[in-house]
Design a protein around this motif. Structure first.
Motif, PDB file in Angstrom:
ATOM      1  N   ALA A  21      94.710 106.692  90.687  1.00 52.46           N
ATOM      2  CA  ALA A  21      96.005 107.002  89.715  1.00 52.46           C
ATOM      3  C   ALA A  21      96.867 105.696  89.609  1.00 52.46           C
ATOM      4  O   ALA A  21      97.318 105.302  88.774  1.00 52.46           O
ATOM      5  CB  ALA A  21      96.720 108.034  90.481  1.00 52.46           C
ATOM      6  N   ALA A  22      96.987 104.921  90.679  1.00 53.81           N
ATOM      7  CA  ALA A  22      97.881 103.752  91.064  1.00 53.81           C
ATOM      8  C   ALA A  22      97.392 102.559  90.167  1.00 53.81           C
ATOM      9  O   ALA A  22      98.114 101.884  89.401  1.00 53.81           O
ATOM     10  CB  ALA A  22      97.921 103.394  92.497  1.00 53.81           C
ATOM     11  N   ARG A  25      97.638 103.030  86.670  1.00 54.08           N
ATOM     12  CA  ARG A  25      99.035 102.638  85.870  1.00 54.08           C
ATOM     13  C   ARG A  25      98.904 101.265  85.719  1.00 54.08           C
ATOM     14  O   ARG A  25      99.448 101.000  84.676  1.00 54.08           O
ATOM     15  CB  ARG A  25      99.898 102.923  87.143  1.00 54.08           C
ATOM     16  CG  ARG A  25     101.407 102.417  86.836  1.00 54.08           C
ATOM     17  CD  ARG A  25     102.375 102.672  87.979  1.00 54.08           C
ATOM     18  NE  ARG A  25     101.908 103.018  89.249  1.00 54.08           N
ATOM     19  CZ  ARG A  25     102.296 101.962  90.420  1.00 54.08           C
ATOM     20  NH1 ARG A  25     102.616 100.861  90.309  1.00 54.08           N
ATOM     21  NH2 ARG A  25     101.630 102.560  91.399  1.00 54.08           N
ATOM     22  N   VAL A  26      98.606 100.198  86.500  1.00 53.66           N
ATOM     23  CA  VAL A  26      98.629  98.995  86.318  1.00 53.66           C
ATOM     24  C   VAL A  26      97.483  98.156  85.494  1.00 53.66           C
ATOM     25  O   VAL A  26      97.679  97.512  84.505  1.00 53.66           O
ATOM     26  CB  VAL A  26      98.819  98.144  87.723  1.00 53.66           C
ATOM     27  CG1 VAL A  26      99.801  98.389  88.452  1.00 53.66           C
ATOM     28  CG2 VAL A  26      97.538  98.195  88.271  1.00 53.66           C
ATOM     29  N   ARG A  28      95.980 100.125  83.039  1.00 56.03           N
ATOM     30  CA  ARG A  28      95.826 100.961  81.896  1.00 56.03           C
ATOM     31  C   ARG A  28      94.471 101.159  81.209  1.00 56.03           C
ATOM     32  O   ARG A  28      94.094 100.969  80.069  1.00 56.03           O
ATOM     33  CB  ARG A  28      96.794 100.321  80.743  1.00 56.03           C
ATOM     34  CG  ARG A  28      98.022 100.711  81.040  1.00 56.03           C
ATOM     35  CD  ARG A  28      99.024  99.554  80.377  1.00 56.03           C
ATOM     36  NE  ARG A  28     100.309  99.421  81.326  1.00 56.03           N
ATOM     37  CZ  ARG A  28     101.529 100.463  80.945  1.00 56.03           C
ATOM     38  NH1 ARG A  28     101.303 101.352  79.938  1.00 56.03           N
ATOM     39  NH2 ARG A  28     102.508 100.514  81.771  1.00 56.03           N
ATOM     40  N   GLU A  99     103.008  93.496  88.360  1.00 56.45           N
ATOM     41  CA  GLU A  99     102.843  95.005  88.360  1.00 56.45           C
ATOM     42  C   GLU A  99     101.882  95.285  89.169  1.00 56.45           C
ATOM     43  O   GLU A  99     101.887  96.256  90.063  1.00 56.45           O
ATOM     44  CB  GLU A  99     102.535  95.439  86.926  1.00 56.45           C
ATOM     45  CG  GLU A  99     103.519  96.158  86.256  1.00 56.45           C
ATOM     46  CD  GLU A  99     102.767  96.677  84.922  1.00 56.45           C
ATOM     47  OE1 GLU A  99     102.289  97.566  84.771  1.00 56.45           O
ATOM     48  OE2 GLU A  99     103.261  95.983  83.855  1.00 56.45           O
ATOM     49  N   ASP A 109     104.989 109.437  90.200  1.00 57.66           N
ATOM     50  CA  ASP A 109     104.269 110.002  89.106  1.00 57.66           C
ATOM     51  C   ASP A 109     102.977 109.682  88.793  1.00 57.66           C
ATOM     52  O   ASP A 109     102.323 110.025  87.871  1.00 57.66           O
ATOM     53  CB  ASP A 109     105.143 110.255  87.846  1.00 57.66           C
ATOM     54  CG  ASP A 109     106.358 111.011  87.946  1.00 57.66           C
ATOM     55  OD1 ASP A 109     106.302 112.032  88.539  1.00 57.66           O
ATOM     56  OD2 ASP A 109     107.389 110.678  87.330  1.00 57.66           O
ATOM     57  N   ASP A 110     102.334 109.045  89.500  1.00 57.89           N
ATOM     58  CA  ASP A 110     100.851 108.341  89.323  1.00 57.89           C
ATOM     59  C   ASP A 110      99.841 109.626  89.127  1.00 57.89           C
ATOM     60  O   ASP A 110      99.307 109.577  88.206  1.00 57.89           O
ATOM     61  CB  ASP A 110     100.437 107.610  90.387  1.00 57.89           C
ATOM     62  CG  ASP A 110     100.918 106.064  90.311  1.00 57.89           C
ATOM     63  OD1 ASP A 110     101.688 105.652  89.345  1.00 57.89           O
ATOM     64  OD2 ASP A 110     100.785 105.369  91.268  1.00 57.89           O
ATOM     65  N   ARG A 113     100.380 111.607  85.945  1.00 61.06           N
ATOM     66  CA  ARG A 113     100.039 110.825  84.907  1.00 61.06           C
ATOM     67  C   ARG A 113      98.378 110.833  84.775  1.00 61.06           C
ATOM     68  O   ARG A 113      97.852 111.034  83.641  1.00 61.06           O
ATOM     69  CB  ARG A 113     100.364 109.276  85.107  1.00 61.06           C
ATOM     70  CG  ARG A 113     100.128 108.337  83.791  1.00 61.06           C
ATOM     71  CD  ARG A 113     100.957 106.920  83.980  1.00 61.06           C
ATOM     72  NE  ARG A 113     102.304 106.928  84.673  1.00 61.06           N
ATOM     73  CZ  ARG A 113     102.804 106.595  85.695  1.00 61.06           C
ATOM     74  NH1 ARG A 113     101.972 105.656  86.356  1.00 61.06           N
ATOM     75  NH2 ARG A 113     103.897 106.677  85.886  1.00 61.06           N
ATOM     76  N   PHE A 173      99.626 105.098  78.485  1.00 61.01           N
ATOM     77  CA  PHE A 173      99.481 105.633  79.891  1.00 61.01           C
ATOM     78  C   PHE A 173     100.854 106.026  80.384  1.00 61.01           C
ATOM     79  O   PHE A 173     101.101 106.483  81.699  1.00 61.01           O
ATOM     80  CB  PHE A 173      98.819 104.474  80.956  1.00 61.01           C
ATOM     81  CG  PHE A 173      97.393 104.603  80.835  1.00 61.01           C
ATOM     82  CD1 PHE A 173      96.701 104.430  79.692  1.00 61.01           C
ATOM     83  CD2 PHE A 173      96.694 104.977  82.115  1.00 61.01           C
ATOM     84  CE1 PHE A 173      95.392 104.229  79.901  1.00 61.01           C
ATOM     85  CE2 PHE A 173      95.315 105.133  82.126  1.00 61.01           C
ATOM     86  CZ  PHE A 173      94.727 104.768  80.944  1.00 61.01           C
ATOM     87  N   GLU A 174     101.871 105.967  79.787  1.00 59.27           N
ATOM     88  CA  GLU A 174     103.260 106.338  80.039  1.00 59.27           C
ATOM     89  C   GLU A 174     103.299 107.897  80.008  1.00 59.27           C
ATOM     90  O   GLU A 174     102.431 108.611  79.452  1.00 59.27           O
ATOM     91  CB  GLU A 174     104.426 105.852  79.094  1.00 59.27           C
ATOM     92  CG  GLU A 174     104.727 104.409  79.237  1.00 59.27           C
ATOM     93  CD  GLU A 174     103.609 103.327  78.851  1.00 59.27           C
ATOM     94  OE1 GLU A 174     102.933 103.839  77.862  1.00 59.27           O
ATOM     95  OE2 GLU A 174     103.461 102.377  79.679  1.00 59.27           O
TER      96      GLU A 174
END
Lengths: 416, 139
Positions: A21-22, A25-26, A28, A99, A109-110, A113, A173-174
């Motif tokens: 998940a993390a 986020r970075v 994408r 990032e 919120d990872d 998301r 990914f937002e």
């Protein structure tokens, strides 16, 4: 598998969803995120085999993943610079690197998301289910394949294709905007409930893999209540699943023969599941008026609260079905409503509702429609009509046990 | 499977020393991680045994003994109820639990379940029929 490998398996199950998940986020990019996570794990495996597992394996994995992500990013940049493709400005590169530096900071919120992405409306239902179980629940491809009675390559391909599709569509990914949020939450809930029902209505003998899906669905649902606590329907979904699974031990004989609710030994209902289900339903109530999951959970709660079948509050159930049929007027819901109305107000009240469904030609192939109609006619002592309806239900029944049961009831009516 | 993870008491806990803000924060963070993973069912802390009582059963006789109780290390100071896939998973999670008073013991015990999924699988259609006949979609 040795103790060390088993322990690593367990750590992967616990840590991989957060790690992926993390990373998603970075980077994408789901495929890349999973790749880096696996890389980090392989590196950890080498180091931990001799040096022992550190006290905080999650933080450790996150650090390695961070390093790998930066390495990859720099390598790609160098490559592109050589071939003259590099269009990224230095400033841009620095912002991506910073990032990545923030990888181990839980931005909260990872996981949510990741759930939204895995359940993206762009994907087919099957793909959403597979991706969610793999990435969010941390199941292996083999476990998913076994649970859905299909081959491992099939599931693996489904997951690869889904990830490719998401990458090609360049889905953002937002987190979705507040306006979109409810809609996206409902796609996540749909996937969770699909997984639950897959386990709950398992059709294979003594296989314990599929019922484990109920547990996975409950785990995902409980997680979602903490990730999106504002949504009443999420709490309601968990309530519904808890209340349904509270009856697991009572709903079938040891040979698999189902036991009707009227005949279930209520002492075998799991009181702690019921208690958890009722308190989740309460939380749903606190968050506003009930939606489709809430109403279904409320119906299940009426049953759960009845000490005996005879004490069931059928008027309450009929009223809840009225509301549900208004919100979700599918033929199956309306048929259920007819049954509830019949229990509350007598077969005379139910019959017009059943006839309406028949006139519309809905559920034409569904044996339960004539079966429910026959049941009402029998209770009204219109035996010859009831016998005909039972016979028709029997011809539509999909399995021998149902067919025999319906023929017997037809014969019983003919002899009255 | 469900597990009860019990926090064994310490002399400090028995003396009624409350956790510090840092300890409470660490505990809150750990609990939130468990909750967001969908694993936490319950978790509570218990007052010192001086506020408790025991009932001893001896044949027909019942003897009530008020706390506190001497054997501090055998006492329970709090517990979690968690749903895990295996004992190994429970161990992995609770190795990372925050540590109180520079020491202490956690005990992990599996809870008996009434449900036994293995022998209770029903064919889908029969299940649908059961659901319909009793008039509950959510049953």
């Amino acid at each position: 598998m040795g103790d060390f490998e088993r322990r690593l398996d367990t750590i992967w199950r616990i840590e991989s969803p957060r790690l992926i998940a993390a990373l998603a986020r970075v980077t994408r990019d789901l495929a890349l995120a999973e790749d880096i996570a696996q890389d980090a794990f392989v590196a950890a495996l080498d180091r931990w085999r001799d040096g022992g597992v550190p006290e905080n394996p999650g933080a450790w994995l996150m650090t390695i993943a961070k390093r790998r992500a930066i390495d990859r990013f720099r390598r790609e940049d160098t490559l592109r610079a050589k071939t003259g493709e590099l269009q990224r400005s230095t400033a841009h590169s620095i912002s991506i690197e910073s990032e990545i530096e923030m990888l181990d900071q839980d931005v909260g919120d990872d996981m949510l998301r990741l759930m939204f992405i895995a359940c993206h409306p762009l994907l087919s239902r099957e793909a959403r289910v597979a991706l969610t179980l793999r990435l969010v629940a941390g199941l292996t491809t083999a476990e998913i394949a076994r649970a859905f009675l299909t081959s491992e390559p099939t599931i693996a391909q489904r997951i690869v294709r889904a990830k490719r599709m998401l990458a090609e569509a360049r889905i953002p990914f937002e987190l979705p905007s507040q306006a979109e949020r409810m809609g996206r939450l409902s796609t996540v809930m749909e996937v969770i409930y699909l997984v639950f029902n897959e386990g709950y209505s398992a059709t294979t003998g003594a296989d314990v893999v599929r019922p484990a899906l109920c547990e996975d669905a409950l785990r995902l649902g409980r997680a979602l209540t903490h990730l999106a606590p504002e949504s009443g329907e999420v709490h309601a979904l968990v309530a519904l699943m808890e209340l349904q699974s509270s009856r697991s031990a009572a709903r079938a004989q040891t040979d698999g023969t189902p036991v009707l609710l009227a005949d279930q030994d209520r002492s075998r209902w799991n009181r702690s599941s019921i208690r958890r289900g009722l308190s989740e339903l309460e939380r749903a109530h606190e968050r506003g008026s009930l939606g489709p999951y809430g109403l279904q959970a409320a119906i299940a709660a009426v049953h759960a609260r009845a000490a005996t079948f005879e004490q069931t509050d059928w008027h309450g159930i009929a009223a809840l079905y009225d509301a549900l049929a208004e919100m979700m007027p599918t033929p199956v819901v309306r048929l259920n409503r007819a049954v509830a109305v019949g229990m509350a107000f007598g077969p005379e009240a139910a019959l017009p509702l059943i006839d309406e469904l028949e006139d519309e030609g809905a559920l034409r192939e569904y044996h339960l429609l004539p079966a429910v109609r026959a049941d009402a006619l029998e209770r009204m002592m219109r035996y010859s009509e009831a016998a005909l309806a039972f016979e028709r239900a029997a011809t539509l029944a999909k399995n021998e046990r149902d067919r025999m049961f319906l023929h017997r009831r037809a014969a019983f009516c003919r002899n009255r | 499977m469900r597990f009860m993870v019990m926090v064994r008491s310490t002399p400090d806990i028995e003396a009624g020393v409350l956790p510090t803000t840092e300890e409470l924060t660490a505990m809150g963070e750990f609990n939130e991680r468990l909750a967001k993973a969908g694993l936490l069912l319950e978790g509570e802390g218990l007052h010192p045994s001086s506020k408790g009582a025991r009932i001893r059963f001896d044949g027909e006789n019942r003897r009530v003994i008020d706390g506190p109780f001497a054997e501090t290390k055998e006492l329970i100071a709090g517990y979690w109820i968690v749903k895990m896939q295996s004992k190994e998973e429970a161990i992995e999670w609770f190795r990372q639990a925050p540590c109180f008073n520079n020491g202490g013991t956690l005990e992990i015990r599996q809870i008996f379940e009434a449900e036994d999924f293995g022998e209770n699988i029903t064919p889908e259609l029969r299940e649908q029929e059961a659901r319909l006949r009793i008039g509950g979609l959510g049953t």
